[in-house]
Design an enzyme around this catalytic site. Structure first.
Site, PDB file in Angstrom:
ATOM      1  N   GLU A 133      41.614  24.679  57.008  1.00 14.97           N
ATOM      2  CA  GLU A 133      42.505  24.594  58.300  1.00 14.97           C
ATOM      3  C   GLU A 133      43.998  24.917  57.670  1.00 14.97           C
ATOM      4  OE1 GLU A 133      42.447  23.596  61.856  1.00 14.97           O
ATOM      5  OE2 GLU A 133      40.696  24.425  61.009  1.00 14.97           O
ATOM      6  N   ASP A 134      44.320  24.561  56.623  1.00 12.07           N
ATOM      7  CA  ASP A 134      45.686  24.543  56.106  1.00 12.07           C
ATOM      8  C   ASP A 134      46.105  25.531  55.310  1.00 12.07           C
ATOM      9  OD1 ASP A 134      46.086  22.443  58.128  1.00 12.07           O
ATOM     10  OD2 ASP A 134      45.924  20.934  56.613  1.00 12.07           O
TER      11      ASP A 134
END
Ligand code: MN
Length: 510
Positions: free
Chosen positions: A80-81
């Site tokens: 996600e990051d």
């Protein structure tokens, strides 16, 4: 080591202490990838980002999580990051770990779109995660660390995260029998949701603990002596104090009268066998007078969430009272870790075991406790009716066989098992169903008659020039909704066909 700031070595030391034969290489590899991927990122608190996955992993190690779960926890925010993709994780760590990481990422994708939609999504999310209960447990650890670092987040957001933990995460942890995590989530959130009540309760608990501590230690020593004299073996005897939030809830029940709370302190006796538990109960009762009606045999009659122990409350020192809890090591582990206590068997038998275990915990005879919990939750929630309805459905959904799939925007759609893209399309909108020309599942074209699986991201390709559904879809549509919509057209089509054909047929007969 500063509080909450860990290094890889701290994590490995803890893993080795709990499981000497752990796959340290795997944990080192997961850490190395996460550390490199998050390089340069910081938390709101200013700490390097890697502290978050490291702390999440640490919480899971303390819960005796197996190595693949610890690795997944280290990697949980990577896709996600960071620039590292899920596919890279899959290549390096295999399907099992990548599957868990993917499950956790999906929770993050759920967007906040007003309370109603949010609860709806979250509700379905948790049920979806029932496919692999390990994902929920990693999510609990993730949330717990986020709660521990709320001080650095804007107040309004901190309040929302805390409230959500108290109202949604903690009850689900309780439902899964993970008492330890439930207590920790509640205590961490309590401070932000009801700061004054938190201070009040904590103060009360601290004073009561200080007052009782010497007497409790004396009883523990006396109990040990009595057991040794009687030739009963024991593994451990220790004092335990109630979690702050759970104490607060009890205080409210008893009009804030702390003297009415009998289990504020308890003495926990861990004994090798069930027979030892009953024998020790006899010894305790011959030494201290039990309170009438306070002897509870949860060994022969476990609580609905599976909790087992013998409880008794006794008098000591002219009218003071204390509760004893007697249990075997297996019962102790189950009480602390609930469904997660089955990690170890899980590793051997594959994750199916955890899923089955989860279903067993939700079977019909256990329904009553679940309803009781709903009643408790109802009292604590602002938009009572809405929330209760959602949770009531949650219960029903779990009993049914459902799959959970996603729209490309991340909304969760639940469908019966064996549902196809056609069922999905009609669920979204009748017009989408009627004009469906193809479906993509996880980015790849998927035959319309092939069932979907939980976790699939489904995209429907429509053809606006299409006038009506294909009657052949009736052969594989699963939901009543889709079938009835297709039939409507089939019937309308038949009617117009009859209209067109019939007059000429009648004419011919003439
Ligand atoms: Mn996280």
């Amino acid at each position: 080591m500063e509080k909450g700031l860990f290094t890889l070595n701290d994590l490995i030391a803890q893993v080795k202490a709990i499981r000497p034969d752990a796959d340290i290489k795997l944990i080192e590899r997961a850490f190395a990838l996460a550390d490199a991927a998050h390089k340069g990122q910081n938390r709101m608190s200013g700490e390097p980002y890697i502290q978050h996955p490291l702390n999440t992993a640490m919480i899971l190690v303390e819960m005796h999580a197996p190595d693949p779960v610890v690795a997944a926890a280290l990697l949980h925010d990577v896709p996600e990051d960071t620039n590292v993709t899920l596919e890279e994780i899959r290549e390096k760590f295999g399907d099992d770990i990548a599957g868990m990481v993917n499950g956790i990422s999906k929770v993050g994708k759920i967007k906040y779109r007003g309370v109603e939609r949010y609860i709806e999504n979250l509700r379905k999310m948790f049920v979806a995660m029932a496919n692999d209960v390990r994902v929920i447990i990693i999510k609990f650890a993730d949330r717990l660390h986020n709660l521990q670092t709320l001080d650095s987040i804007p107040q309004k957001k901190a309040y929302r995260i805390a409230l959500e933990s108290l109202e949604i995460y903690a009850p689900i942890a309780g439902r899964l029998g993970i008492g330890e995590i439930k207590g920790r989530l509640e205590d961490a959130a309590f401070k932000y949701v009801l700061p004054k009540e938190y201070e009040f309760t904590l103060d009360l608990a601290t004073k009561a603990t200080q007052n009782k501590q010497p007497a409790i230690q004396k009883i523990i020593d006396q109990t040990k002596d009595e057991l040794v004299k009687s030739g009963i073996q024991f593994i451990d005897i220790h004092g335990r104090y109630k979690h702050t939030y759970s104490l607060y809830r009890k205080l409210l029940k008893y009009g804030r009268d702390v003297t009415k709370i009998y289990d504020f302190t308890a003495i926990r006796c861990i004994l090798p066998t069930t027979a030892d538990c009953y024998a020790a109960l006899g010894i305790i009762h011959s030494r201290w007078t039990p309170l009438k009606g306070r002897i509870k045999d949860y060994i022969s009659q476990p609580k609905p969430n599976g909790y087992q122990s013998l409880h008794t409350t006794v008098f000591y020192d002219r009218g003071s009272i204390v509760e004893f809890q007697l249990r075997t090591p297996e019962m102790h582990e189950a009480a602390e870790f609930g469904i997660a206590a089955h990690w170890n068997y899980d590793e051997i038998k594959g994750k199916k075991f955890a899923a089955n275990q989860f279903k067993n915990m939700l079977d019909a005879e256990k329904e009553i406790e679940w309803i009781n919990q709903l009643a408790v939750m109802q009292n604590t929630i602002k938009d009572k009716e809405e929330f209760l309805n959602s949770l009531e459905e949650l219960k029903l959904d779990v009993f049914r066989d459902r799959i959970f799939v996603y729209t490309p925007k991340g909304d969760v759609i639940d469908l019966p098992e064996e549902s196809t893209p056609i069922d999905f399309a009609y669920h979204i909108h009748t017009d989408i169903g009627n004009t469906t020309s193809a479906a993509k599942v996880n980015g790849v074209i998927h035959p319309l008659d092939q069932p979907l699986r939980s976790g699939d991201i489904v995209e429907i390709v429509t053809n606006k020039s299409r006038k009506e559904p294909n009657p052949d879809w009736l052969k594989f549509a699963k939901t009543r909704h889709a079938k009835s919509k297709i039939r409507q057209y089939a019937r309308a089509g038949l009617a117009s066909w009859i209209k067109g054909v019939l007059p000429s047929a009648i004419k011919k007969k003439k």
